[in-house]
Scaffold this active site. Structure first.
Site, PDB file in Angstrom:
ATOM      1  N   GLU A 121       0.773  -1.126  -0.035  1.00 30.51           N
ATOM      2  CA  GLU A 121       0.027   0.111   0.043  1.00 30.51           C
ATOM      3  C   GLU A 121       0.977   1.169  -0.104  1.00 30.51           C
ATOM      4  OE1 GLU A 121      -3.704   1.768   2.530  1.00 30.51           O
ATOM      5  OE2 GLU A 121      -2.104   0.696   3.571  1.00 30.51           O
ATOM      6  N   LYS A 170      -9.530   1.363  -2.438  1.00 30.81           N
ATOM      7  CA  LYS A 170      -9.606   0.769  -1.017  1.00 30.81           C
ATOM      8  C   LYS A 170     -11.345   1.283  -0.519  1.00 30.81           C
ATOM      9  CE  LYS A 170      -7.540   1.171   3.439  1.00 30.81           C
ATOM     10  NZ  LYS A 170      -6.131   1.754   4.147  1.00 30.81           N
ATOM     11  N   CYS A 230      -4.842  -3.265   2.943  1.00 32.19           N
ATOM     12  CA  CYS A 230      -4.474  -2.984   4.391  1.00 32.19           C
ATOM     13  C   CYS A 230      -5.612  -2.876   5.459  1.00 32.19           C
ATOM     14  CB  CYS A 230      -4.064  -1.511   4.474  1.00 32.19           C
ATOM     15  SG  CYS A 230      -3.007  -1.040   6.045  1.00 32.19           S
TER      16      CYS A 230
END
Length: 288
Positions: A43, A115, A156
């Site tokens: 990330e 995300k 994440c």
């Protein structure tokens, strides 16, 4: 073909995207040189930066982003599937996305993923993050077909939302991906157990390239990039927070075997939730 080598690239990205791209390129070349057909970076490959003015200098549109350009060039040159775990992208509407990219061996973009779950938390010792103040959350899960595996995307903090991974596994993903910049505090507590849990409960490989160490902007990330098999066994780990590459052989037949042994994806049942209120007087020791 269901057997291939996968690599997770561990980085310590700073505030300068050009320098980070150079670091990424060296590590991706190392991974490809060791035979990896699929290479994943962490990330925020492009820049780890929290200052708003520095963000304005570091972040740009997809068309002008140096990480995207490098991903296109490197994947074609090395003949690999290159998964940029994520980088910050200015969208056409002016909002920011934390976006992953997958490039094929011809340099063409196969898929993107924004995300979904924003890291808005208040941790111990005054550590606080409000990712939603900078990024617009994504709204769709993504799976992509490679010649040797079906790949599911996450980034994440998405790791803490098992329904995302379950939806991708139900869509046939045998390999789930979690490029990350986990904080040291949360990583020490939860990184390994959450990654292994996502692998076990979905009968899937999990590949998680991580940021690691003390970054220029002051944050600390945990490192410990991992590759986990569908039975929850750690196949490869960077047992530190330094930049580097970890590689493991992936045999997607093991995903089918795990799902045959424990067919929880097929066995799951719909259910209702009953809420039962206990009368106050029935509580032992309740005040009258």
């Amino acid at each position: 073909m269901s057997v291939f080598k996968a690599a997770a690239v561990q980085m310590r990205s700073g505030i300068d995207p050009r320098r980070n791209v150079a670091d990424m390129e060296a590590l991706v070349r190392e991974a490809a040189g060791k035979g990896a057909a699929y290479v994943q970076t962490p990330e925020m490959t492009g820049a780890v930066v929290r200052d708003k003015e520095q963000q304005a200098a570091a972040f740009t549109t997809e068309e002008n982003d140096p990480v995207v350009a490098a991903g296109t060039r490197l994947s074609a040159e090395l003949g690999i599937y290159l998964h940029i775990g994520s980088t910050a992208i200015i969208r056409p509407d002016g909002k920011m996305a934390n976006r992953a990219f997958l490039f094929g061996p011809d340099g063409e973009r196969i898929a993107t993923y924004d995300k979904i779950n924003m890291f808005d938390v208040d941790l111990d010792n005054g550590e606080s993050w409000r990712e939603s103040a900078t990024y617009e959350p994504g709204t769709a899960a993504t799976v992509a077909d490679l010649p040797f595996a079906r790949l599911g995307f996450a980034v994440c903090y998405d790791l803490r939302f098992p329904q995302l991974f379950r939806s991708e596994a139900l869509a046939g993903a045998e390999v789930l991906t979690v490029p990350a910049a986990f904080t040291r505090q949360t990583g020490e507590a939860h990184w390994h157990v959450l990654l292994r849990a996502r692998a076990i409960e979905n009968g899937a490989f999990v590949i998680a390239a991580a940021q690691g160490g003390k970054h220029e902007d002051g944050r600390e990330t945990y490192g410990h990039s991992l590759i986990v098999d569908p039975w929850g066994r750690v196949l490869a780990e960077a047992d530190h927070d330094e930049p580097g590459v970890v590689i493991a052989e992936i045999d997607t037949a093991l995903s089918a075997q795990a799902r045959q042994k424990v067919p929880n994806l097929k066995n799951a049942r719909e259910f209702a939730l009953n809420e039962v209120a206990v009368p106050q007087a029935a509580l032992r020791g309740a005040a009258s």
